[in-house]
Write a protein that holds these residues in place. Sequence first.
Motif, short mmCIF file in Angstrom:
data_model
loop_
_atom_site.label_atom_id
_atom_site.label_comp_id
_atom_site.label_asym_id
_atom_site.label_seq_id
_atom_site.Cartn_x
_atom_site.Cartn_y
_atom_site.Cartn_z
N MET A 229 0.82 -1.22 0.00
CA MET A 229 0.00 0.00 0.00
C MET A 229 0.85 1.26 0.00
N ALA A 230 2.12 1.13 -0.39
CA ALA A 230 3.03 2.28 -0.38
C ALA A 230 2.79 3.16 -1.60
N PRO A 231 2.69 4.47 -1.43
CA PRO A 231 2.39 5.35 -2.56
C PRO A 231 3.60 5.60 -3.44
N SER A 232 3.33 6.15 -4.61
CA SER A 232 4.39 6.58 -5.51
C SER A 232 5.31 7.55 -4.77
N GLY A 233 6.60 7.45 -5.03
CA GLY A 233 7.57 8.29 -4.34
C GLY A 233 8.16 7.67 -3.10
N SER A 234 7.65 6.50 -2.70
CA SER A 234 8.17 5.85 -1.50
C SER A 234 9.63 5.44 -1.70
N ARG A 235 10.41 5.61 -0.65
CA ARG A 235 11.79 5.16 -0.66
C ARG A 235 11.78 3.70 -0.22
N THR A 236 12.22 2.81 -1.13
CA THR A 236 11.97 1.37 -0.97
C THR A 236 13.26 0.58 -0.99
N LEU A 237 13.35 -0.39 -0.08
CA LEU A 237 14.47 -1.32 -0.04
C LEU A 237 13.95 -2.72 -0.33
N VAL A 238 14.56 -3.39 -1.31
CA VAL A 238 14.24 -4.79 -1.61
C VAL A 238 15.45 -5.62 -1.22
N ILE A 239 15.25 -6.52 -0.27
CA ILE A 239 16.34 -7.37 0.23
C ILE A 239 16.27 -8.71 -0.49
N GLY A 240 17.35 -9.03 -1.20
CA GLY A 240 17.41 -10.27 -1.97
C GLY A 240 17.27 -9.99 -3.45
N ALA A 241 18.37 -10.17 -4.21
CA ALA A 241 18.36 -9.87 -5.64
C ALA A 241 18.24 -11.13 -6.49
N GLY A 242 17.53 -12.13 -5.96
CA GLY A 242 17.16 -13.29 -6.76
C GLY A 242 15.95 -12.95 -7.61
N PRO A 243 15.39 -13.93 -8.33
CA PRO A 243 14.26 -13.65 -9.23
C PRO A 243 13.06 -12.98 -8.55
N ILE A 244 12.67 -13.47 -7.37
CA ILE A 244 11.51 -12.88 -6.70
C ILE A 244 11.81 -11.46 -6.24
N GLY A 245 13.01 -11.24 -5.70
CA GLY A 245 13.39 -9.90 -5.29
C GLY A 245 13.46 -8.95 -6.47
N LEU A 246 14.02 -9.41 -7.59
CA LEU A 246 14.10 -8.56 -8.77
C LEU A 246 12.72 -8.25 -9.32
#
Length: 338
Positions: free
Chosen positions: A156-173
């Motif tokens: 539910m994060a709006p546009s402009g949110s500063r986002t961290l994705v942990i894990g650069a495997g297929p699901i993370g990407l």
Amino acid sequence: MKAALCVEPGRLEIVDRDSAPHPKAGEARIAISHVGICGTDYHIFEGKHPFLEYPRVMGHEISATVLEAGEGVHLTAGTKVIVNPYIACGTCIACRKQKPNCCTNIRVLGVHTDGAMCEEITVPAGNLYPADDLSPEAAATVEFLAIGAHAVRRSMAPSGSRTLVIGAGPIGLGTAIFARIAGHAVTLLDTSRERLAMAADRLNFASGLLADDTLEEAVAELTGGDGFDVVFDATGYRASMERAFRFVAHGGSLVLVSVVKEDITFSDPEFHKREMMLIGSRNATREDFDHVRKSIADGLVPIDQLITHRTTLPDLATDLPRWAREKSGLIKALIQIG
């Protein structure tokens, strides 16, 4: 028909099996075109899946063509389809709430029941979505990308949110791609310099953090001490999921995309002082599949950069065990079946 059968952990064989049964009312028999190899499939092959009975035909990232339809099914032979592999009961509390992705009696193709690493399967017609103009290869990527799209929608994060994705495997990407489509400013975090470099080179994710002893300081520097508005953990590792709480800004959210068998623990004072939200995300729904299909069609998803490895059904017994060991340069591998 030919099928790839995981007879037991570490043993994959190409075998002859009976063709898929003629469809009953509400079902369709489909010819498999392409199947993506998922981390779950590698875990099944390696004997690391906690809830699985062998032998098993794996495969749940599927593109196909309708061969015949059962009574009451309005799908014509030759229709190109994307397969939703989550077979829901339709009657439990989750299904009644229009959340079949977390059905209490869910059966996932290739996990709880035989999947699509074979020439034909018969499935409920409600789990088949039109592929429209997507190529068969692109259609086979929709399911794994829908996992990330669902997680982003759950945040539910709006546009402009500063986002961290942990894990650069297929699901993370996939999560990072759909966070970017949603207008987020995305940073990737991983333990591998190679995976972060590949994400930057192939997918244009220039902001990356290495999970080392200086990570907390690096997050503080990157965010001005605030932390990230939303954090997605797609690692499947308990320690990473527990550490992720530290990176969430006050008023932010943590979305657990992956799942582990163990309990996870966290500091309640740290959780409460942030008034943060902790969100679980499981599988995906028709809405997410449709969003992914349209995003691919609109050129927003770099499919050609995500598919790094290809094989065929006859070669799978050699290639899948090798890729389970040799992950360098691997994002998504596809099997051409038909």
